[in-house]
Design a protein around this motif. Structure first.
Motif, PDB file in Angstrom:
ATOM      1  N   THR A  46       0.853  -1.189   0.000  1.00 26.82           N
ATOM      2  CA  THR A  46       0.000   0.000   0.000  1.00 26.82           C
ATOM      3  C   THR A  46       0.889   1.238   0.000  1.00 26.82           C
ATOM      4  O   THR A  46       2.061   1.177   0.369  1.00 26.82           O
ATOM      5  CB  THR A  46      -0.911   0.057   1.241  1.00 26.82           C
ATOM      6  N   ASN A  47       0.322   2.341  -0.417  1.00 25.56           N
ATOM      7  CA  ASN A  47       0.993   3.638  -0.317  1.00 25.56           C
ATOM      8  C   ASN A  47       0.310   4.406   0.802  1.00 25.56           C
ATOM      9  O   ASN A  47      -0.894   4.653   0.742  1.00 25.56           O
ATOM     10  CB  ASN A  47       0.876   4.416  -1.629  1.00 25.56           C
ATOM     11  N   THR A  48       1.060   4.770   1.824  1.00 24.73           N
ATOM     12  CA  THR A  48       0.492   5.498   2.956  1.00 24.73           C
ATOM     13  C   THR A  48       0.421   6.976   2.608  1.00 24.73           C
ATOM     14  O   THR A  48       1.422   7.595   2.258  1.00 24.73           O
ATOM     15  CB  THR A  48       1.344   5.285   4.220  1.00 24.73           C
ATOM     16  N   TYR A  58      -4.137   5.407   9.638  1.00 25.12           N
ATOM     17  CA  TYR A  58      -3.381   5.829   8.463  1.00 25.12           C
ATOM     18  C   TYR A  58      -4.224   5.638   7.212  1.00 25.12           C
ATOM     19  O   TYR A  58      -4.742   4.544   6.966  1.00 25.12           O
ATOM     20  CB  TYR A  58      -2.089   5.020   8.325  1.00 25.12           C
ATOM     21  N   VAL A  60      -4.524   4.931   3.416  1.00 27.30           N
ATOM     22  CA  VAL A  60      -3.663   4.241   2.458  1.00 27.30           C
ATOM     23  C   VAL A  60      -4.354   4.128   1.108  1.00 27.30           C
ATOM     24  O   VAL A  60      -5.577   4.147   1.016  1.00 27.30           O
ATOM     25  CB  VAL A  60      -3.270   2.823   2.949  1.00 27.30           C
ATOM     26  N   LYS A  61      -3.543   4.041   0.080  1.00 20.96           N
ATOM     27  CA  LYS A  61      -4.010   3.756  -1.278  1.00 20.96           C
ATOM     28  C   LYS A  61      -3.491   2.370  -1.627  1.00 20.96           C
ATOM     29  O   LYS A  61      -2.316   2.062  -1.401  1.00 20.96           O
ATOM     30  CB  LYS A  61      -3.463   4.772  -2.288  1.00 20.96           C
TER      31      LYS A  61
END
Length: 102
Positions: A46-48, A58, A60-61
């Motif tokens: 994931t991208n935080t 958080y 996330v994407k």
């Protein structure tokens, strides 16, 4: 294998692991896709985006990149939860009191 227990902690698909910390102090999470061997997992990274004070989680994407993760290399051994809010954003909530929270 549908799940594995390592040192008393149960890991199964859809749980979230803390893989590392970026230089910007945001955690890198991985969602367990599959348990491959006794202590190896296949995770979707994931991208935080940021820490959201309102939901104390958080944002996330989700990413399509998968990576193998070894239990001994995890930043934290405690699995976390992920949820999707009504606005469509995904949030990871830490299950333990951790120094990651700003």
């Amino acid at each position: 294998c549908p799940w594995v227990s390592i040192k008393g902690t149960k890991y199964k698909p859809k749980l979230v692991l803390t893989l590392d910390i970026h230089e910007n102090d945001l955690p890198v999470f991985g969602i367990i896709e599959d348990i491959v061997l006794f202590n190896d997992t296949l995770c979707k990274r994931t991208n935080t985006v940021a820490f959201d004070d309102h939901v104390f989680s958080y944002e996330v994407k989700l990413d399509d990149e998968c990576t193998f993760v070894y239990h001994h290399a995890l930043f934290s051994y405690i699995p976390n939860n992920i949820s999707v809010s009504s606005n469509g954003c995904s949030y990871v909530t830490l299950r333990s009191i951790n120094l990651l929270i700003p």
